[in-house]
Enzyme design. Sequence first.
Site, PDB file in Angstrom:
ATOM      1  N   CYS A  84      24.186 -14.274  15.758  1.00  0.00           N
ATOM      2  CA  CYS A  84      25.329 -13.479  15.334  1.00  0.00           C
ATOM      3  C   CYS A  84      26.008 -12.759  16.511  1.00  0.00           C
ATOM      4  CB  CYS A  84      24.882 -12.529  14.223  1.00  0.00           C
ATOM      5  SG  CYS A  84      26.221 -12.059  13.129  1.00  0.00           S
ATOM      6  N   HIS A 176      21.213 -15.403  10.484  1.00  0.00           N
ATOM      7  CA  HIS A 176      20.058 -14.591  10.881  1.00  0.00           C
ATOM      8  C   HIS A 176      18.728 -15.247  10.498  1.00  0.00           C
ATOM      9  CE1 HIS A 176      22.168 -10.934  12.252  1.00  0.00           C
ATOM     10  NE2 HIS A 176      23.110 -11.378  11.442  1.00  0.00           N
ATOM     11  N   GLU A 178      15.957 -14.813  11.703  1.00  0.00           N
ATOM     12  CA  GLU A 178      14.841 -13.852  11.810  1.00  0.00           C
ATOM     13  C   GLU A 178      14.551 -13.188  10.460  1.00  0.00           C
ATOM     14  OE1 GLU A 178      17.824 -13.507  12.922  1.00  0.00           O
ATOM     15  OE2 GLU A 178      18.560 -11.454  12.650  1.00  0.00           O
TER      16      GLU A 178
HETATM   17  N1  GLN Z   1      30.450  -8.520  13.589  1.00  0.00           N
HETATM   18  C1  GLN Z   1      29.469  -8.319  14.632  1.00  0.00           C
HETATM   19  C2  GLN Z   1      30.112  -8.489  16.000  1.00  0.00           C
HETATM   20  O1  GLN Z   1      31.215  -8.939  16.067  1.00  0.00           O
HETATM   21  C3  GLN Z   1      28.336  -9.272  14.472  1.00  0.00           C
HETATM   22  C4  GLN Z   1      27.584  -8.997  13.188  1.00  0.00           C
HETATM   23  C5  GLN Z   1      26.128  -9.253  13.280  1.00  0.00           C
HETATM   24  O2  GLN Z   1      25.571  -9.421  14.374  1.00  0.00           O
HETATM   25  N2  GLN Z   1      25.449  -9.229  12.164  1.00  0.00           N
HETATM   26  O3  GLN Z   1      29.521  -8.182  16.994  1.00  0.00           O
END
Ligand code: GLN
Length: 199
Positions: A84, A176, A178
């Site tokens: 992410c 995710h 994890e």
């Molecule tokens: N929206 C976050 C970002 O742009 C990422 C979201 C997340 O890591 N769950 O950094």
Amino acid sequence: MSDPRIGLLAFQGDYEAHGKAFARTGIASITVVEVRRLSDLENIDALIIPGGESTVMGMLLERFGMFETLKTRIEQGMPVLATCAGLILLAKNIEGSGQTRLGVLDVTVLRNAYGRQIDSFHAPVQTNIPQIGTIDGVFIRAPKITAVGKGTEIIATHQNETVMVRQGSIVAATFHPELLPGAPLHRWFIQSFLLQTRG
Ligand code: GLN
């Protein structure tokens, strides 16, 4: 040779969940350490960049003088698993954003791409990794990968969209893994990048 050491970039975000996922693999021959300063980068064989806020992580890497060293280590082949915000931090191109990024992963990403109303959901993710197969992907304010460079392999999709890529020793997911009850991706990452070349 001593056990491989996996660093968790531990400025903020869900790095602890990654630590727990590594514990769930049951693989005893790895050591997981938290990374918060430059000297921590010297003693790791791989790095996890967790979800969180990519802008904050980029800013802190610069503020703590870790940015160049980390970028060089990744360019020299240190394995990285990013999720992410971690994916965003690695990306070469971030649509509509000039934020600090390591720029080592040849993809274009769009942050928060699923819109506010469904900014968190879970859905099946098909990987092309036989040991992993189809898993439940948890997407939390997730980015989309909107373009992938030539040397970057698509290793998982969700509704025909790219949700995980691999480029050399870099593995990066928009979701995710994890947070899965098991830890199939973490197990595969260790086995593919940290145990194979060791005796
Ligand atoms: N929206 C976050 C970002 O742009 C990422 C979201 C997340 O890591 N769950 O950094």
